[in-house]
Design a protein around this motif. Structure first.
Motif, PDB file in Angstrom:
ATOM      1  N   ASP A 192       0.827  -1.217   0.000  1.00 18.26           N
ATOM      2  CA  ASP A 192       0.000   0.000   0.000  1.00 18.26           C
ATOM      3  C   ASP A 192       0.862   1.269   0.000  1.00 18.26           C
ATOM      4  OD1 ASP A 192      -2.018  -1.857   0.307  1.00 18.26           O
ATOM      5  OD2 ASP A 192      -2.214  -1.542   2.473  1.00 18.26           O
ATOM      6  N   HIS A 205      -5.095 -10.746  -4.702  1.00 20.06           N
ATOM      7  CA  HIS A 205      -3.832 -11.014  -3.992  1.00 20.06           C
ATOM      8  C   HIS A 205      -2.663 -11.315  -4.912  1.00 20.06           C
ATOM      9  CE1 HIS A 205      -6.819 -11.187  -0.868  1.00 20.06           C
ATOM     10  NE2 HIS A 205      -5.846 -10.941  -0.007  1.00 20.06           N
ATOM     11  N   GLY A 231      -4.662  -1.396  -1.936  1.00 18.31           N
ATOM     12  CA  GLY A 231      -4.030  -0.182  -1.435  1.00 18.31           C
ATOM     13  C   GLY A 231      -4.736   0.430  -0.244  1.00 18.31           C
ATOM     14  N   ARG A 232      -5.853  -0.176   0.176  1.00 18.73           N
ATOM     15  CA  ARG A 232      -6.689   0.396   1.253  1.00 18.73           C
ATOM     16  C   ARG A 232      -7.071   1.826   0.904  1.00 18.73           C
ATOM     17  NH1 ARG A 232      -6.654  -3.263   5.623  1.00 18.73           N
ATOM     18  NH2 ARG A 232      -4.821  -4.583   5.576  1.00 18.73           N
TER      19      ARG A 232
HETATM   20  O1  F6P Z   1      -2.500  -3.968   3.356  1.00 24.49           O
HETATM   21  C1  F6P Z   1      -2.240  -4.838   2.315  1.00 24.49           C
HETATM   22  C2  F6P Z   1      -3.523  -5.324   1.671  1.00 24.49           C
HETATM   23  O2  F6P Z   1      -3.186  -6.188   0.599  1.00 24.49           O
HETATM   24  C3  F6P Z   1      -4.459  -4.214   1.201  1.00 24.49           C
HETATM   25  O3  F6P Z   1      -4.040  -3.608   0.024  1.00 24.49           O
HETATM   26  C4  F6P Z   1      -5.753  -4.984   1.106  1.00 24.49           C
HETATM   27  O4  F6P Z   1      -6.863  -4.123   1.291  1.00 24.49           O
HETATM   28  C5  F6P Z   1      -5.660  -5.941   2.265  1.00 24.49           C
HETATM   29  O5  F6P Z   1      -4.296  -6.064   2.600  1.00 24.49           O
HETATM   30  C6  F6P Z   1      -6.242  -7.296   1.987  1.00 24.49           C
HETATM   31  O6  F6P Z   1      -6.197  -8.025   3.164  1.00 24.49           O
HETATM   32  P1  F6P Z   1      -6.553  -9.565   3.224  1.00 24.49           P
HETATM   33  O7  F6P Z   1      -5.379 -10.321   2.706  1.00 24.49           O
HETATM   34  O8  F6P Z   1      -6.766  -9.798   4.667  1.00 24.49           O
HETATM   35  O9  F6P Z   1      -7.760  -9.793   2.381  1.00 24.49           O
END
Ligand code: F6P
Length: 362
Positions: free
Chosen positions: A144, A269, A187-188
């Motif tokens: 992010d 992911h 990227g949140r």
């Molecule tokens: O903070 C990294 C990140 O990949 C963000 O970009 C995304 O919103 C979040 O983590 C996803 O999290 P998870 O793997 O718990 O779904």
């Protein structure tokens, strides 16, 4: 005689590419200094079990040819295990701290290298009484790039490459079918990943949480584009008043309603995966070296940071106060931080000059 040190290393929070490179470089550099490196498994989960889950790392544990692989060979934690985050949520902080302390006493570490993002570093800082006499040196990682006081975080460059490659593939099928792909970037609340990949790809539009946009202006921009195909990148953190659902779907509905042929696509992911690209490996080597030097120099509660061309350490106290999230004065309900894309970010103007729709704010 120089004392042999025993150092620990762990990866916390979400994974990203580059973690294994850091671990390998730390272990190798430590060995050259005559130190032992212990990898703690599953982040702080590994310190909440008895005996602590830790393995000694040698040259065979993580061979150099595997150091480019994504993920963390030490794991990043289990969803339901006892760790900092779950302990806070379940009101079990005292139990967690007790186990953490017992584990640290058993492991007898001189120093701990914590590779983590905003959450893990802030929690480590607020929990410094439990870590006490242990030297704590942090290395920033996240796709992010929402961490203050450093120009780069481990994993960001590879994530930009992954997202760029994903869009490059779509561009070919988009051209064949005369249609648009709305690609949702991770990227949140922070738009660095979408912005950088969008400029790399030559996206027709990039929507990020930090910049206000007008959906009708976006639709007109696409309708008047010199091609009838292309990629529009939207950050997962954008919102549209009166609309709900995934941001890429919200934008897709508007384009379709305006008669444009479009599809939504979600790299998800895969942005955290992919072989670590060279710039991330070099950063990993620089941060690992900086962290080992910091241990040698008896620094503690510090984070390695890139400032222009220089790598140095900043204090965790400064890091925590610099990164505080606040309400964005321009966009109600949006949280912002000075690590997010600023209106003065030069890449915004580059994007505008490329004819990319990036929002309304100048
Ligand atoms: O903070 C990294 C990140 O990949 C963000 O970009 C995304 O919103 C979040 O983590 C996803 O999290 P998870 O793997 O718990 O779904």
């Amino acid at each position: 005689m120089k004392k042999t040190k025993k150092i620990g290393i762990m990866t916390t929070g979400g994974d990203c590419s580059g973690l294994n490179t850091v671990i390998q470089r730390v272990a190798y550099g430590a060995r050259l200094r005559g130190w032992e490196t212990w990898g703690i498994l599953d982040g702080t989960d590994g310190l909440s079990v008895t005996p602590p889950a830790a393995i000694k790392i040698d040259d065979l544990t993580l061979p150099i040819e595997n150091a480019r692989l994504a993920g963390s060979f030490l794991h990043n934690g289990r969803a339901h295990a006892l760790n900092f985050e779950t302990a806070v949520h379940r009101g079990k902080v005292d139990l967690f701290n007790k186990r953490l302390r017992e584990s640290l006493d058993q492991l007898k570490l001189d120093a701990l290298i914590l590779i983590g993002g905003n959450g893990s570093l802030s929690l480590a800082w607020s929990n410094r009484k439990t870590y006490r006499d242990l030297q704590l040196v942090c290395i920033p990682k996240t796709i992010d790039m929402d961490m203050p006081l450093t120009d780069r975080t481990i994993g960001f460059d590879t994530a930009v490459q992954q997202l760029t490659s994903f869009c490059d593939q779509l561009m070919l099928t988009a051209r064949s079918h005369h249609r648009w792909f709305v690609v949702q970037a991770m990227g949140r609340d922070c738009g660095h990943l979408a912005l950088n990949a969008g400029v790399a790809v030559g996206a027709r539009a990039i929507l990020i949480p930090e910049i206000k946009f007008d959906i009708n202006a976006l639709v007109n921009h696409i309708k008047n584009a010199p091609t009838d195909y292309g990629v529009i990148i939207v950050s997962e953190g954008i919102t549209m008043r009166g609309h709900s659902g995934r941001p890429a779907d919200m934008v897709l509905r508007k384009l379709t309603a305006a008669g444009l042929i479009a599809r939504a696509a979600f790299p998800e992911h895969t942005q955290r995966a992919g072989d670590t690209i060279a710039s991330d490996r070099i950063l990993a080597a620089r941060f690992a070296d900086c962290a080992l030097n910091a241990i040698e120099n008896n620094e503690t509660y510090v984070m390695t940071a890139l400032d222009g061309d220089n790598v140095h350490t900043v204090t965790l106290a400064d890091f925590v106060s610099a990164g505080e999230e606040m309400h964005d004065p321009k966009i109600p309900d949006l949280m912002t931080s000075n690590a997010y894309v600023s209106p003065d970010e030069p890449l915004l103007n580059v994007a505008r000059d490329m004819g990319i729709y990036i929002g309304e704010q100048k």
